[in-house]
Design a protein around this motif. Sequence first.
Motif, short mmCIF file in Angstrom:
data_model
loop_
_atom_site.label_atom_id
_atom_site.label_comp_id
_atom_site.label_asym_id
_atom_site.label_seq_id
_atom_site.Cartn_x
_atom_site.Cartn_y
_atom_site.Cartn_z
N THR A 74 0.83 -1.21 0.00
CA THR A 74 0.00 0.00 0.00
C THR A 74 0.87 1.27 0.00
N ILE A 76 3.28 2.81 1.53
CA ILE A 76 3.57 3.76 2.62
C ILE A 76 5.07 3.75 2.95
N ARG A 78 7.78 5.35 5.83
CA ARG A 78 7.87 5.97 7.16
C ARG A 78 9.12 5.45 7.86
N TYR A 81 9.94 3.71 13.65
CA TYR A 81 10.00 2.34 14.19
C TYR A 81 10.22 2.36 15.70
N LEU A 256 -1.12 -10.99 3.06
CA LEU A 256 -1.55 -9.66 3.50
C LEU A 256 -2.37 -9.09 2.35
N TYR A 280 -5.62 0.61 7.49
CA TYR A 280 -4.79 1.75 7.14
C TYR A 280 -5.23 2.22 5.76
N THR A 363 5.40 -7.13 6.80
CA THR A 363 4.44 -6.20 6.19
C THR A 363 5.05 -4.81 6.02
N TRP A 364 6.38 -4.73 5.91
CA TRP A 364 7.02 -3.39 5.82
C TRP A 364 8.21 -3.39 4.85
N LYS A 367 8.84 -0.05 2.03
CA LYS A 367 9.43 1.20 2.51
C LYS A 367 10.94 1.07 2.70
N ALA A 410 2.44 -1.51 11.52
CA ALA A 410 1.20 -0.75 11.29
C ALA A 410 0.04 -1.72 11.15
N VAL A 411 0.36 -2.97 10.88
CA VAL A 411 -0.64 -3.96 10.54
C VAL A 411 -0.89 -4.86 11.73
O1 PYC Z 1 4.32 -0.83 8.07
O2 PYC Z 1 3.60 1.13 7.44
C1 PYC Z 1 3.54 -0.09 7.44
C2 PYC Z 1 2.49 -0.74 6.63
C3 PYC Z 1 1.42 -0.16 6.08
C4 PYC Z 1 0.75 -1.12 5.42
C5 PYC Z 1 1.41 -2.30 5.59
N1 PYC Z 1 2.48 -2.04 6.34
#
Ligand code: PYC
Length: 413
Positions: A74, A76, A78, A81, A256, A280, A363-364, A367, A410-411
Amino acid sequence: MAIRLLKYALDRHHAEPRFFNTPQTPGESYDVVIIGAGGHGLACAYYLAQVHGIRRIAVLEKGYIGGGNTGRNTTIVRSNYLTPEGVKFYQRSVELFQTLGEELDLNLFYSTRGHFTLAHSEATLRTMRWRAEVNKHYGIDSELVGPEEVLRACPRIDLSCGGNHPIMGALFHAPGAIVRHDAVAWGYARRASQMGVEIFQQTAATGIEVEHGRVVAVQTTRGRIATGKVVSAVAGSTPTLLKMVGLPSPIDIVPLQACVSEPMKPWLDPIIVSGSLHVYVSQTARGELVMGAAVDPAELHSTRSSLDFVTSLSDQMLDLFPFLAGVKIVRQWAGMADMTPDFAPVMGKTSVGGFYLDAGWGTWGFKATPVCGETMAFTVAHDTNHRLIDAFGMSRFERLQMLGEKGAAAVGH
Ligand code: PYC
């Protein structure tokens, strides 16, 4: 018109506008073979060529460029952490992202939006306060804010969440951004290719030959390639590649899922995340809402998305934004997330000589694309882990030295 189109489609010699050159068949040997032409693998190839002057590189992709998690996330970006190791690592990624469009000479639609992680309980507020303090210590713009600041940035939010989970505050991270994910992969691919890197799509690695504890070749669906250095940069297939070199895998694979709405007039500037509500959302330049939820509850190697996912996501979205009732979801999909026990990646050298790992992105991963490319390229070029990834080695699991990054996910998991 139809006949002209058909002739064009069937003509093997038409002049196809090429984003990059693809040689017909892989050569017999390369200095480095990178498995996976997602953002990470391509970024590694780019920095190897650009920074370290290593250009005899083959990038193998069993599907198509960016067709794995690079094109399924998605988008994102950032760096807020929880662990010092994570904060420093992702901060470098944000820095690289901010100038990447110019570097790759491609509009990546990098858009700084501000990122709110909502808290609906005292316990979540406590973790966010902790995160904000770690972040600030390392110079990251990150602070705890009250509900009124969430409302100011996002006037259409229902702070009471339908009366079910009132928003008590949020972790606000001003540099939080979104960026066109496929453009990132294509931009790295094009620049790497211009420097001589060869990218082979529809080419799967089927085996890795190891002799006397060192990698010597990769077997592929298009022949054997001799090489002394192999980088594994795949999501969803890391355990398979680890097995090829005889290493154990610390990774579980869970789907995911994500989806997009029909386009709407711009109404949502920041990125809004609620780990507790499992949702999110951000709004793209085209007006679509890009949304995701928690990971699926069990290990499954699949990229199919479910009705259950969209119905429960819609439930949560309507608690936050009741005015969205009636907005259509137009696409949904899933990626396969490589989950490690401590929610931090596994990177760098391994106990097999010349076999380097870029994995465990859970899930990150998107980024981290530029910083993974930069640090993996350094690690491969010097056969020494880059200082930013030193803590992410596989041996931490044997030493029981977990990194504990779950609080920054975030997940929901
Ligand atoms: O870690 O920022 C995150 C994120 C957003 C969606 C999936 N992971």
